[in-house]
Design a protein around this motif. Structure first.
Motif, PDB file in Angstrom:
ATOM      1  N   ARG A 262      78.841  27.810  -6.774  1.00  0.00           N
ATOM      2  CA  ARG A 262      80.118  28.058  -6.095  1.00  0.00           C
ATOM      3  C   ARG A 262      80.013  29.284  -5.194  1.00  0.00           C
ATOM      4  O   ARG A 262      80.456  29.269  -4.054  1.00  0.00           O
ATOM      5  CB  ARG A 262      81.254  28.249  -7.107  1.00  0.00           C
ATOM      6  CG  ARG A 262      81.503  27.032  -7.950  1.00  0.00           C
ATOM      7  CD  ARG A 262      82.974  26.764  -8.160  1.00  0.00           C
ATOM      8  NE  ARG A 262      83.635  26.283  -6.974  1.00  0.00           N
ATOM      9  CZ  ARG A 262      83.592  25.017  -6.549  1.00  0.00           C
ATOM     10  NH1 ARG A 262      82.941  24.110  -7.207  1.00  0.00           N
ATOM     11  NH2 ARG A 262      84.221  24.655  -5.447  1.00  0.00           N
TER      12      ARG A 262
ATOM     13  N   ARG B  91      87.139  22.976 -14.829  1.00  0.00           N
ATOM     14  CA  ARG B  91      86.015  23.920 -14.840  1.00  0.00           C
ATOM     15  C   ARG B  91      86.556  25.353 -14.820  1.00  0.00           C
ATOM     16  O   ARG B  91      87.689  25.611 -14.401  1.00  0.00           O
ATOM     17  CB  ARG B  91      85.085  23.657 -13.660  1.00  0.00           C
ATOM     18  CG  ARG B  91      85.728  23.950 -12.326  1.00  0.00           C
ATOM     19  CD  ARG B  91      84.808  23.617 -11.173  1.00  0.00           C
ATOM     20  NE  ARG B  91      85.507  23.807  -9.927  1.00  0.00           N
ATOM     21  CZ  ARG B  91      85.384  23.016  -8.871  1.00  0.00           C
ATOM     22  NH1 ARG B  91      84.586  21.973  -8.905  1.00  0.00           N
ATOM     23  NH2 ARG B  91      86.055  23.267  -7.771  1.00  0.00           N
TER      24      ARG B  91
ATOM     25  N   ARG C 227      85.081  12.838 -12.517  1.00  0.00           N
ATOM     26  CA  ARG C 227      85.032  13.954 -11.569  1.00  0.00           C
ATOM     27  C   ARG C 227      86.353  14.715 -11.525  1.00  0.00           C
ATOM     28  O   ARG C 227      86.369  15.938 -11.503  1.00  0.00           O
ATOM     29  CB  ARG C 227      84.676  13.437 -10.174  1.00  0.00           C
ATOM     30  CG  ARG C 227      83.194  13.109 -10.092  1.00  0.00           C
ATOM     31  CD  ARG C 227      82.707  13.143  -8.683  1.00  0.00           C
ATOM     32  NE  ARG C 227      83.119  11.984  -7.911  1.00  0.00           N
ATOM     33  CZ  ARG C 227      83.483  12.037  -6.631  1.00  0.00           C
ATOM     34  NH1 ARG C 227      83.515  13.189  -6.003  1.00  0.00           N
ATOM     35  NH2 ARG C 227      83.802  10.946  -5.987  1.00  0.00           N
TER      36      ARG C 227
ATOM     37  N   SER D  85      79.875  16.873  -9.840  1.00  0.00           N
ATOM     38  CA  SER D  85      80.905  17.726 -10.442  1.00  0.00           C
ATOM     39  C   SER D  85      80.304  18.742 -11.406  1.00  0.00           C
ATOM     40  O   SER D  85      80.770  19.876 -11.499  1.00  0.00           O
ATOM     41  CB  SER D  85      81.956  16.885 -11.159  1.00  0.00           C
ATOM     42  OG  SER D  85      82.754  16.231 -10.209  1.00  0.00           O
TER      43      SER D  85
ATOM     44  N   ARG E 219      88.304  21.141  -2.888  1.00  0.00           N
ATOM     45  CA  ARG E 219      89.090  21.240  -4.115  1.00  0.00           C
ATOM     46  C   ARG E 219      89.725  22.624  -4.266  1.00  0.00           C
ATOM     47  O   ARG E 219      90.761  22.773  -4.895  1.00  0.00           O
ATOM     48  CB  ARG E 219      88.194  20.998  -5.351  1.00  0.00           C
ATOM     49  CG  ARG E 219      87.423  19.692  -5.349  1.00  0.00           C
ATOM     50  CD  ARG E 219      88.358  18.511  -5.447  1.00  0.00           C
ATOM     51  NE  ARG E 219      87.620  17.251  -5.622  1.00  0.00           N
ATOM     52  CZ  ARG E 219      86.931  16.639  -4.667  1.00  0.00           C
ATOM     53  NH1 ARG E 219      86.873  17.182  -3.456  1.00  0.00           N
ATOM     54  NH2 ARG E 219      86.330  15.492  -4.901  1.00  0.00           N
ATOM     55  N   ASP E 220      89.037  23.644  -3.717  1.00  0.00           N
ATOM     56  CA  ASP E 220      89.468  25.041  -3.910  1.00  0.00           C
ATOM     57  C   ASP E 220      89.605  25.761  -2.578  1.00  0.00           C
ATOM     58  O   ASP E 220      89.499  26.971  -2.512  1.00  0.00           O
ATOM     59  CB  ASP E 220      88.428  25.773  -4.764  1.00  0.00           C
ATOM     60  CG  ASP E 220      87.060  25.803  -4.103  1.00  0.00           C
ATOM     61  OD1 ASP E 220      86.794  24.927  -3.248  1.00  0.00           O
ATOM     62  OD2 ASP E 220      86.261  26.712  -4.398  1.00  0.00           O
TER      63      ASP E 220
ATOM     64  N   SER F  92      83.635  20.205   2.763  1.00  0.00           N
ATOM     65  CA  SER F  92      82.940  21.113   1.829  1.00  0.00           C
ATOM     66  C   SER F  92      82.260  20.340   0.697  1.00  0.00           C
ATOM     67  O   SER F  92      81.251  20.780   0.151  1.00  0.00           O
ATOM     68  CB  SER F  92      83.901  22.165   1.268  1.00  0.00           C
ATOM     69  OG  SER F  92      84.826  21.574   0.394  1.00  0.00           O
TER      70      SER F  92
ATOM     71  N   ALA G  34      78.677  21.341  -9.181  1.00  0.00           N
ATOM     72  CA  ALA G  34      79.689  22.124  -8.471  1.00  0.00           C
ATOM     73  C   ALA G  34      80.453  23.061  -9.407  1.00  0.00           C
ATOM     74  O   ALA G  34      81.152  23.957  -8.953  1.00  0.00           O
ATOM     75  CB  ALA G  34      80.662  21.189  -7.755  1.00  0.00           C
TER      76      ALA G  34
ATOM     77  N   TYR H  54      78.304  20.492  -1.646  1.00  0.00           N
ATOM     78  CA  TYR H  54      78.005  20.366  -3.084  1.00  0.00           C
ATOM     79  C   TYR H  54      77.140  19.134  -3.347  1.00  0.00           C
ATOM     80  O   TYR H  54      76.278  19.127  -4.218  1.00  0.00           O
ATOM     81  CB  TYR H  54      79.305  20.324  -3.895  1.00  0.00           C
ATOM     82  CG  TYR H  54      80.046  21.630  -3.836  1.00  0.00           C
ATOM     83  CD1 TYR H  54      79.612  22.721  -4.590  1.00  0.00           C
ATOM     84  CD2 TYR H  54      81.135  21.813  -2.988  1.00  0.00           C
ATOM     85  CE1 TYR H  54      80.271  23.946  -4.519  1.00  0.00           C
ATOM     86  CE2 TYR H  54      81.795  23.037  -2.911  1.00  0.00           C
ATOM     87  CZ  TYR H  54      81.352  24.094  -3.672  1.00  0.00           C
ATOM     88  OH  TYR H  54      81.987  25.305  -3.597  1.00  0.00           O
ATOM     89  N   ARG H  55      77.373  18.091  -2.575  1.00  0.00           N
ATOM     90  CA  ARG H  55      76.568  16.878  -2.729  1.00  0.00           C
ATOM     91  C   ARG H  55      75.116  17.127  -2.309  1.00  0.00           C
ATOM     92  O   ARG H  55      74.173  16.653  -2.956  1.00  0.00           O
ATOM     93  CB  ARG H  55      77.166  15.742  -1.887  1.00  0.00           C
ATOM     94  CG  ARG H  55      78.439  15.170  -2.478  1.00  0.00           C
ATOM     95  CD  ARG H  55      79.104  14.155  -1.560  1.00  0.00           C
ATOM     96  NE  ARG H  55      80.291  13.594  -2.176  1.00  0.00           N
ATOM     97  CZ  ARG H  55      80.300  12.527  -2.970  1.00  0.00           C
ATOM     98  NH1 ARG H  55      79.183  11.875  -3.197  1.00  0.00           N
ATOM     99  NH2 ARG H  55      81.404  12.105  -3.516  1.00  0.00           N
TER     100      ARG H  55
ATOM    101  N   ASP I  41      86.427  18.570 -12.275  1.00  0.00           N
ATOM    102  CA  ASP I  41      86.855  19.415 -11.152  1.00  0.00           C
ATOM    103  C   ASP I  41      88.117  20.222 -11.494  1.00  0.00           C
ATOM    104  O   ASP I  41      88.282  21.349 -11.037  1.00  0.00           O
ATOM    105  CB  ASP I  41      87.124  18.564  -9.896  1.00  0.00           C
ATOM    106  CG  ASP I  41      85.864  17.872  -9.379  1.00  0.00           C
ATOM    107  OD1 ASP I  41      84.750  18.242  -9.804  1.00  0.00           O
ATOM    108  OD2 ASP I  41      85.997  16.938  -8.552  1.00  0.00           O
TER     109      ASP I  41
HETATM  110  O1   DC Z   1      85.023  15.592  -1.618  1.00  0.00           O
HETATM  111  P1   DC Z   1      83.865  14.934  -2.383  1.00  0.00           P
HETATM  112  O2   DC Z   1      84.301  13.842  -3.300  1.00  0.00           O
HETATM  113  O3   DC Z   1      82.753  14.527  -1.490  1.00  0.00           O
HETATM  114  O4   DC Z   1      83.296  16.117  -3.308  1.00  0.00           O
HETATM  115  C1   DC Z   1      82.221  15.915  -4.185  1.00  0.00           C
HETATM  116  C2   DC Z   1      82.322  16.834  -5.374  1.00  0.00           C
HETATM  117  O5   DC Z   1      82.101  18.190  -4.967  1.00  0.00           O
HETATM  118  C3   DC Z   1      83.649  16.832  -6.116  1.00  0.00           C
HETATM  119  O6   DC Z   1      83.668  15.919  -7.182  1.00  0.00           O
HETATM  120  C4   DC Z   1      83.781  18.237  -6.603  1.00  0.00           C
HETATM  121  C5   DC Z   1      82.925  19.063  -5.699  1.00  0.00           C
HETATM  122  N1   DC Z   1      83.690  19.905  -4.785  1.00  0.00           N
HETATM  123  C6   DC Z   1      84.098  21.133  -5.247  1.00  0.00           C
HETATM  124  O7   DC Z   1      83.891  21.449  -6.402  1.00  0.00           O
HETATM  125  N2   DC Z   1      84.714  21.991  -4.404  1.00  0.00           N
HETATM  126  C7   DC Z   1      84.970  21.658  -3.137  1.00  0.00           C
HETATM  127  N3   DC Z   1      85.564  22.539  -2.327  1.00  0.00           N
HETATM  128  C8   DC Z   1      84.572  20.382  -2.647  1.00  0.00           C
HETATM  129  C9   DC Z   1      83.951  19.516  -3.511  1.00  0.00           C
END
Ligand code: DC
Length: 231
Positions: free
Chosen positions: A116, A194, A187, A107, A137-138, A40, A110, A44-45, A191
């Motif tokens: 979101r 927020r 980050r 971040s 993350r969520d 996921s 996101a 966001y990237r 993260d």
């Molecule tokens: O898993 P990653 O490091 O590639 O994720 C990049 C950014 O995306 C991370 O710093 C926060 C955001 N992210 C998020 O807010 N919710 C998610 N489910 C996945 C990633």
């Protein structure tokens, strides 16, 4: 028909801080179970990459909504790597989204409510048929609060910096450990703090600290948990 195909299909979520090895484990699990793996964070990237390229002022809700309406995200299987690549409006951006510039802003992007909602709706759709492993993350809290197996992945901060360094150094020999450490700390802070679906361990998650585990060992532990839920 493989061993796992006869068992109940479930949803597996992996959440945790940046660079804990969530994607590696999620990919291993999906391969083993013949499940779909969704990174996921890649979504966001890709959104962040679009915002940066189009010089979107993400403090302006109207500009954010307009930009989101122009974005189409898709995962496509890459036969050479055997993995799914992120496509942004039909362009393969898998390598570009791992760039430090994207990591520096992702971040912030996101954390936006509109972003979101846009991403979570698509992620929930991907899980409608179950048989999915998603990391982020969520995922266990907001995206799939009813997932059968929720894993909260942790690893020692120094090990996380080291792992990220090894991964990025191959592509960019100018990168420093300090730069990576600062980015991970920043980050993790954004993260977790927020307003909308912050990184949080779901109450019903199981913990997996992989600081001292090999890839095979972490897979064996997670597979055991998965099989218990698939009966
Ligand atoms: O898993 P990653 O490091 O590639 O994720 C990049 C950014 O995306 C991370 O710093 C926060 C955001 N992210 C998020 O807010 N919710 C998610 N489910 C996945 C990633």
């Amino acid at each position: 028909m493989g061993l796992y195909q006869r068992m109940k299909k479930i949803i597996i979520t992996l959440d945790g801080y940046s660079s804990c090895g969530k994607s590696t484990l999620a990919r291993q699990l999906a391969n083993e179970l013949n499940y779909v793996f969704i990174d996921s964070g890649a979504m966001y990237r890709a959104i962040t990459l679009y915002f940066l390229r189009q010089h979107i002022d993400w403090n302006q809700v109207t500009a954010v909504n307009k930009a989101l309406s122009e974005i189409n995200l898709e995962f496509q299987y890459n036969e050479i790597t055997g993995q799914s690549d992120m496509y942004l409006n039909d362009e393969n951006v898998e390598a570009l989204i791992r760039d430090m510039l994207v990591s520096e802003h992702v971040s912030e992007v996101a954390a936006l409510k509109e972003v979101r909602e846009f991403a979570v709706a698509q992620q929930q759709k991907m899980g409608e048929k179950k048989g999915i492993v998603m990391d982020g993350r969520d995922i266990g809290t907001t995206v799939f609060p009813n997932a059968e197996l929720k894993i909260f992945v942790t690893a020692d901060p120094a090990i996380r910096v080291e792992r990220r360094f090894k991964e990025l150094y191959a592509k960019n020999p100018n990168i420093t450990l300090e730069e990576i450490k600062t980015n991970l700390e920043m980050r993790d802070y954004i993260d977790s703090n927020r307003e909308f679906s912050p990184l949080r361990r779901a109450d019903d998650a199981v913990d997996l600290d992989n600081s001292n585990l090999t890839r095979e060992e972490q897979l064996a532990i997670a597979l055991k948990w998965a099989k218990e839920k698939m009966h």
